[in-house]
Design a protein around this motif. Sequence first.
Motif, mmCIF file in Angstrom:
data_model
loop_
_atom_site.group_PDB
_atom_site.id
_atom_site.type_symbol
_atom_site.label_atom_id
_atom_site.label_comp_id
_atom_site.label_asym_id
_atom_site.label_seq_id
_atom_site.Cartn_x
_atom_site.Cartn_y
_atom_site.Cartn_z
ATOM 1 N N SER A 25 0.845 -1.202 0.000
ATOM 2 C CA SER A 25 0.000 0.000 0.000
ATOM 3 C C SER A 25 0.875 1.245 0.000
ATOM 4 C CB SER A 25 -0.901 0.006 1.234
ATOM 5 O OG SER A 25 -1.745 -1.132 1.247
ATOM 6 N N SER A 26 0.505 2.218 -0.807
ATOM 7 C CA SER A 26 1.242 3.480 -0.828
ATOM 8 C C SER A 26 0.571 4.466 0.115
ATOM 9 C CB SER A 26 1.281 4.058 -2.244
ATOM 10 O OG SER A 26 -0.032 4.290 -2.720
ATOM 11 N N ASN A 27 1.379 5.232 0.836
ATOM 12 C CA ASN A 27 0.860 6.217 1.776
ATOM 13 C C ASN A 27 1.784 7.424 1.737
ATOM 14 O OD1 ASN A 27 0.223 7.754 4.091
ATOM 15 N ND2 ASN A 27 -0.423 5.943 5.233
ATOM 16 N N PRO A 28 1.294 8.546 1.279
ATOM 17 C CA PRO A 28 2.167 9.720 1.092
ATOM 18 C C PRO A 28 2.736 10.275 2.390
ATOM 19 C CG PRO A 28 -0.137 10.311 0.814
ATOM 20 C CD PRO A 28 -0.097 8.824 0.883
ATOM 21 N N TYR A 29 2.165 9.895 3.525
ATOM 22 C CA TYR A 29 2.649 10.414 4.800
ATOM 23 C C TYR A 29 3.808 9.592 5.371
ATOM 24 C CZ TYR A 29 -1.591 13.252 4.898
ATOM 25 O OH TYR A 29 -2.580 14.156 4.589
ATOM 26 N N VAL A 30 4.076 8.423 4.789
ATOM 27 C CA VAL A 30 5.063 7.503 5.355
ATOM 28 C C VAL A 30 6.446 7.781 4.786
ATOM 29 C CG1 VAL A 30 5.765 5.102 5.593
ATOM 30 C CG2 VAL A 30 3.345 5.717 5.760
ATOM 31 N N ALA A 31 7.371 8.159 5.670
ATOM 32 C CA ALA A 31 8.771 8.330 5.278
ATOM 33 C C ALA A 31 9.555 7.044 5.499
ATOM 34 C CB ALA A 31 9.407 9.484 6.065
ATOM 35 N N VAL A 32 9.256 6.328 6.576
ATOM 36 C CA VAL A 32 9.843 5.016 6.864
ATOM 37 C C VAL A 32 8.702 4.099 7.264
ATOM 38 C CG1 VAL A 32 11.427 3.697 8.308
ATOM 39 C CG2 VAL A 32 12.014 6.038 7.653
ATOM 40 N N GLY A 33 8.507 3.021 6.486
ATOM 41 C CA GLY A 33 7.360 2.165 6.693
ATOM 42 C C GLY A 33 7.671 0.858 7.404
ATOM 43 N N PRO A 34 6.778 -0.119 7.297
ATOM 44 C CA PRO A 34 6.900 -1.384 8.026
ATOM 45 C C PRO A 34 8.201 -2.120 7.732
ATOM 46 C CG PRO A 34 4.714 -1.180 7.067
ATOM 47 C CD PRO A 34 5.542 -0.058 6.501
ATOM 48 N N GLY A 35 8.811 -2.646 8.792
ATOM 49 C CA GLY A 35 9.969 -3.525 8.645
ATOM 50 C C GLY A 35 11.296 -2.846 8.473
ATOM 51 N N SER A 36 11.303 -1.528 8.300
ATOM 52 C CA SER A 36 12.558 -0.848 7.987
ATOM 53 C C SER A 36 13.357 -0.458 9.219
ATOM 54 C CB SER A 36 12.274 0.410 7.155
ATOM 55 O OG SER A 36 11.648 0.063 5.940
ATOM 56 N N ASP A 37 12.668 -0.208 10.345
ATOM 57 C CA ASP A 37 13.375 0.347 11.493
ATOM 58 C C ASP A 37 12.637 0.043 12.779
ATOM 59 O OD1 ASP A 37 15.500 2.078 12.641
ATOM 60 O OD2 ASP A 37 15.622 2.772 10.576
ATOM 61 N N ASP A 38 13.111 0.649 13.885
ATOM 62 C CA ASP A 38 12.471 0.456 15.180
ATOM 63 C C ASP A 38 11.137 1.175 15.259
ATOM 64 O OD1 ASP A 38 14.395 -1.158 16.650
ATOM 65 O OD2 ASP A 38 15.725 0.563 16.494
ATOM 66 N N CYS A 39 10.949 2.217 14.470
ATOM 67 C CA CYS A 39 9.710 2.989 14.460
ATOM 68 C C CYS A 39 9.282 3.277 13.029
ATOM 69 C CB CYS A 39 9.895 4.337 15.174
ATOM 70 S SG CYS A 39 10.354 4.238 16.909
ATOM 71 N N ALA A 40 7.981 3.493 12.867
ATOM 72 C CA ALA A 40 7.498 4.096 11.628
ATOM 73 C C ALA A 40 7.757 5.591 11.707
ATOM 74 C CB ALA A 40 6.012 3.826 11.449
ATOM 75 N N VAL A 41 8.032 6.211 10.566
ATOM 76 C CA VAL A 41 8.320 7.640 10.518
ATOM 77 C C VAL A 41 7.333 8.291 9.560
ATOM 78 C CG1 VAL A 41 10.048 9.397 10.021
ATOM 79 C CG2 VAL A 41 10.762 7.178 10.959
ATOM 80 N N ARG A 156 18.527 2.602 11.348
ATOM 81 C CA ARG A 156 19.432 1.446 11.348
ATOM 82 C C ARG A 156 20.380 1.474 10.148
ATOM 83 N NH1 ARG A 156 15.957 -3.928 13.167
ATOM 84 N NH2 ARG A 156 15.124 -3.075 15.122
ATOM 85 N N LYS A 157 19.931 2.051 9.068
ATOM 86 C CA LYS A 157 20.752 2.075 7.857
ATOM 87 C C LYS A 157 21.635 3.314 7.837
ATOM 88 C CE LYS A 157 20.476 1.427 2.842
ATOM 89 N NZ LYS A 157 21.388 0.275 2.885
ATOM 90 N N GLY A 158 22.904 3.117 7.451
ATOM 91 C CA GLY A 158 23.814 4.242 7.354
ATOM 92 C C GLY A 158 25.225 3.936 7.798
ATOM 93 N N ALA A 159 25.446 2.753 8.386
ATOM 94 C CA ALA A 159 26.784 2.388 8.853
ATOM 95 C C ALA A 159 27.765 2.331 7.690
ATOM 96 C CB ALA A 159 26.746 1.036 9.557
ATOM 97 N N ARG A 160 29.005 2.803 7.937
ATOM 98 C CA ARG A 160 30.030 2.847 6.896
ATOM 99 C C ARG A 160 31.287 2.139 7.384
ATOM 100 N NH1 ARG A 160 29.465 9.308 6.817
ATOM 101 N NH2 ARG A 160 30.381 8.802 8.848
ATOM 102 N N ILE A 161 31.978 1.519 6.457
ATOM 103 C CA ILE A 161 33.240 0.853 6.798
ATOM 104 C C ILE A 161 34.202 1.880 7.389
ATOM 105 C CG2 ILE A 161 35.235 -0.369 5.850
ATOM 106 C CD1 ILE A 161 33.291 -1.523 3.734
#
Length: 329
Positions: A25-41, A156-161
């Motif tokens: 489902s598309s939702n224009p208010y969702v910046a970070v959706g299900p399964g991506s992080d500790d919270c929805a954004v 959670r995403k963004g870690a760099r070597i």
Amino acid sequence: MESIPVSEVGERPLIGLLTRIFNKSSNPYVAVGPGSDDCAVLEMQGDEYLVITTDMLHRKTDFPIQMTGWQIGWMSAAVNLSDIASMGASPIGFLSAIGLPKDTDVSFVEDIAHGMADCAKACGTSVIGGDIDTHDELTITGTALGIVPRHELLARKGARIGDKVCVTGFAGSAGAALHAIENNISVPDRLLKELLEPYPRVAEARELARSGLVTSMMDTSDGLALSLYDLADLNQVGFLIYESKLPIHDDIREHVTTDPHELTDLALYTGGDFELLFTASPDILNQVFPTFNLSIIGEVVEQSAGMLIERNDGSNSSINRKGYLQLGN
């Protein structure tokens, strides 16, 4: 579809299955959706995001029998407010739906409510609503909301070597306390509180978010090792952790075990600490955070290197993918 019990699928694969359904489902208010992080954004007007999380806890599996009603209420709020912290956000409200056995004493319910309210207050917010119903087993579902400036949102995403791997507080304290309870080992109340009254690292999270040095972050409620694997999978990196740098509380050595391997296993593989695990620019070494306890425990390496711990004797061994899971064996 073939009939498969959820216990055979496991928590994370089941989350992945549901995430694929919800993300259709598309939702224009969702910046970070299900399964991506500790919270929805969610998108908001202005320069802030709204972050939301929810968690369900049960009497038999999540609340040790020694817990008071107040501690149950505190824990129910803490698990959600810790997720808010892991995004670098400030909590703005907590809601709770409580399922109660019919014979529950009203005073016990009052104690739960006081615990929730006190935890929310300690984190700078309040309980703003919820629901109650009857249930076969005490079951509490909490929902927390927070806000964070867009440029300070941590994920959670963004870690760099080359990044440093850091944790707040101590590792394995809640697991050591649970081990002590299960084996009738006498330990100080301050260690038991690490299990029974976990403190969400909201203030620390905000300071880290404002620093601009953090590249990825989550909490360690499922255990340090499992959290490292979650970050590694998402960022396609490996980790080298130094056994000598794992922050283990002196109470564990004094009252629970002095065996080096047991201490490391407690630090890596037991859950319930609700500390922050994060990767950060090497500049973190030059940053002073006088208000809280911070340990640099390793570094981000190439994915091909795997998930390693450098032992005190200089040898390397693999960190196992295990920790606390709500479903499965």
